[in-house]
Design an enzyme around this catalytic site. Sequence first.
Site, short mmCIF file in Angstrom:
data_model
loop_
_atom_site.label_atom_id
_atom_site.label_comp_id
_atom_site.label_asym_id
_atom_site.label_seq_id
_atom_site.Cartn_x
_atom_site.Cartn_y
_atom_site.Cartn_z
N GLU A 112 5.57 4.11 7.71
CA GLU A 112 5.17 5.30 6.96
C GLU A 112 6.03 6.50 7.31
O GLU A 112 6.09 6.93 8.45
CB GLU A 112 3.69 5.59 7.18
CG GLU A 112 2.82 4.68 6.32
CD GLU A 112 1.34 4.85 6.53
OE1 GLU A 112 0.58 4.32 5.72
OE2 GLU A 112 0.93 5.50 7.50
N LYS A 136 3.43 -6.78 3.87
CA LYS A 136 3.19 -5.38 3.54
C LYS A 136 3.03 -4.59 4.83
O LYS A 136 2.59 -5.11 5.84
CB LYS A 136 1.96 -5.21 2.64
CG LYS A 136 0.62 -5.66 3.13
CD LYS A 136 -0.18 -4.74 3.99
CE LYS A 136 -0.23 -3.33 3.49
NZ LYS A 136 -1.09 -2.50 4.43
N THR A 175 0.87 -1.19 0.00
CA THR A 175 0.00 0.00 0.00
C THR A 175 0.90 1.24 0.00
O THR A 175 1.35 1.67 -1.05
CB THR A 175 -0.97 0.01 1.20
OG1 THR A 175 -0.24 -0.22 2.40
CG2 THR A 175 -2.03 -1.05 1.04
N ASN A 217 -0.45 10.53 5.85
CA ASN A 217 -1.72 10.22 6.49
C ASN A 217 -2.70 11.38 6.54
O ASN A 217 -3.83 11.23 6.98
CB ASN A 217 -1.46 9.65 7.89
CG ASN A 217 -0.91 8.25 7.78
OD1 ASN A 217 -1.56 7.37 7.21
ND2 ASN A 217 0.30 8.04 8.26
N THR A 236 -0.42 -8.15 12.99
CA THR A 236 0.22 -7.11 12.17
C THR A 236 0.21 -7.28 10.66
O THR A 236 0.87 -8.16 10.12
CB THR A 236 1.67 -6.86 12.59
OG1 THR A 236 1.65 -6.14 13.81
CG2 THR A 236 2.42 -6.02 11.59
#
Lengths: 415, 415
Positions: B284, B187, B161, B410, B198
């Site tokens: 991220e 991922k 993603t 985000n 997770t």
Amino acid sequence: MINGIEEKQFKTVEGGVCAAKGFKANGLNCGLNKDKNKNDLGMVVSDVLCNAAAVYTTNKVKGAPLLVTKAHLETMGGKTRGFIANSKNANTCNADGVAKAEMMCALAAKATGVKPEEMVVASTGVIGEILPIEPIAEHVEELAAGLSPQNHHKAANAIMTTDTVMKEIAIEFEAGGRLCRMGGMAKGSGMIHPNMATTLNFITTDAAVSPGMLQKALGDVVKVTYNCLSVDGDTSTNDCVLLMASGLAGNDEIVSEGEDYEVFKSALYYVMMNMTRMLAKDGEGASKLMECTCDGAPDLETAIIVAKSVIRSPLVKCAMFGEDANWGRILCAVGYAEADFDIDKVDVDMSSAGGRVAVCRSGAGVAFSEEEAAKVLAADEILIYIHLHQGEASAKAWGCDLTYDYVKINGDYRT
Amino acid sequence: MINGIEEKQFKTVEGGVCAAKGFKANGLNCGLNKDKNKNDLGMVVSDVLCNAAAVYTTNKVKGAPLLVTKAHLETMGGKTRGFIANSKNANTCNADGVAKAEMMCALAAKATGVKPEEMVVASTGVIGEILPIEPIAEHVEELAAGLSPQNHHKAANAIMTTDTVMKEIAIEFEAGGRLCRMGGMAKGSGMIHPNMATTLNFITTDAAVSPGMLQKALGDVVKVTYNCLSVDGDTSTNDCVLLMASGLAGNDEIVSEGEDYEVFKSALYYVMMNMTRMLAKDGEGASKLMECTCDGAPDLETAIIVAKSVIRSPLVKCAMFGEDANWGRILCAVGYAEADFDIDKVDVDMSSAGGRVAVCRSGAGVAFSEEEAAKVLAADEILIYIHLHQGEASAKAWGCDLTYDYVKINGDYRT
């Protein structure tokens, strides 16, 4: 009703921590902070010995000032004359921490003519750097000499760290037929998380309340105000809320539950809830206040846990910053809240001055206008409503969005 | 030893989830993702029926694909032929979620010539948007036709993603005198937090292991790998780890504890620990991997809780991003860890390829060179050592720094 506390409106007045009878304050720059325009040392003193109550951080690492404050209040049987507080250095995790905190009390006591154990102390700032006592010793006489009911804002300025706005409030209320006042000041704005007494908060009142009832009211109200606040999920080492009651309003001392106690508790809730909102809105780097209400919970604990879980979620916080109606993240945060309830009954709405939009019903998404949602999220105070539809209990929690500035502020805090 | 698992080194090999005998994979873009260069649909199929084990998110909101996968594995008595997975849409919080997940299994089964209940399914992406089944139905034949041991990376690409790098690993080990292989793909990279299975993780092996022993090994290893990983403190709704064993290596099936089981568990730990590190490093917006080791704990639970608490702290994460040796925040995070230990015995060190620096001894700061600390923190993998000095247990946890890019990613995930 929130945890047995009635939400009332009170008349606000000027004066901060000096609004109540008997309190004087002052603040100045003693040199801990290199910015001479920022105060770093403050003091609040009462004309008379006050009944007092305090709550402290639940972190195992407790700042030395907290240990000294606790000891002094115990020695004095829950009474105090005032406090000295500094910012820029937390006086925590230092071998000489307790000795330095005792010195601060002794210096403040000498300068104001009271006994060392009649003073308490608080520090906030960097952890693990030795606190230089000289700047405090050199300026404490000047600090005491300037004590005045007008200088409440100088004290409020002295406890600020990364705060961008001063946090003060004062209100009037009536107890036992007498007009009473209550005022507070607080500092944020990072390392703030539920399950602590949160940050430095000082509240003064001239209502006469026994130490036991002060502590009871403070404990009840902390639970549904500061402990329902999260800026970043870090529980600080130096959090402390101190509540002092001078009794100079002349009411019969509140020594048990009853009508006067309920009014007092509602007033305390009003003061602390408003300071909680100020702390959330001025959270490090924050551009928006987030308030989450959880209704329809089977019990208060569940309501609190769910509301806090939403407020704490970094993904929800980022979505609010980005004004993105990504409600799935809200339901996700409800879903991992550690409480027992049926997720398939949950409704979610978002609202603000820009309107209200329903985004989830019975645990599943509903069609909504992205345009209307964008209007809601463009406001600077966003309210998130969770309805569990499995009981009558309600709670609120407060937080803020997660922004570039939070990262910037905390990437180089010490420099 | 970590929770009874011996940390061994294994020889890595090429092939990802197809390194073990009997597995074929493929991935393509079916149109869920508008970027035609990014795969969004993947499949892994075994030549023979595999023993399987799985762990799922602990979030109350469970993605529909998880419910279907769980049901199919139960129906088949812990066996499966393979799985289909998509990114871009989590198929979660939708009224038709289970029906769509069943359709995905049925489509994949038809295209590969197996029964629907022999296939399992996983989805990742936005929560609460209806999954369009048409793009999947239109491309599943092409997906199945391209299944090959060479196409493991196409499947690994399909589940990504916000990941910036593909996450694959494969190793060799010996069990029962036979050479076995094990490979995995995973991922990330947000909504990642301890106490869940997770993210999406798929592990294949040709070792013969009974479903019961597979589940036991997976449960033990998840606890000290994926469950010790935190990127942002959000526990996702769709996390799933699936472990498939084809048995084609020809070893005697591992049906109980013993030497072969221990080797198998060590191999599984090696694969999952390395994928955990990959997930942390590619969290991220991350610029640095953070690994925290807690030694000297009274028990394993305490060691895990302390290590996770440090890894999770937003203030520690920001300090790492800013390369600021603000160790007080580390001790603060140790202090609010919810476990029972004496904070006054705690030592803290920081190390990396740039050196090692002691910053705290017995709960108090020690003098250190800011220059040396800067060298340590300039590296892209930072190791934080906590020694509690009150027992023998050890644990590790993994995470990453908190950066501007996390907020950026985000703030507008859906767009």
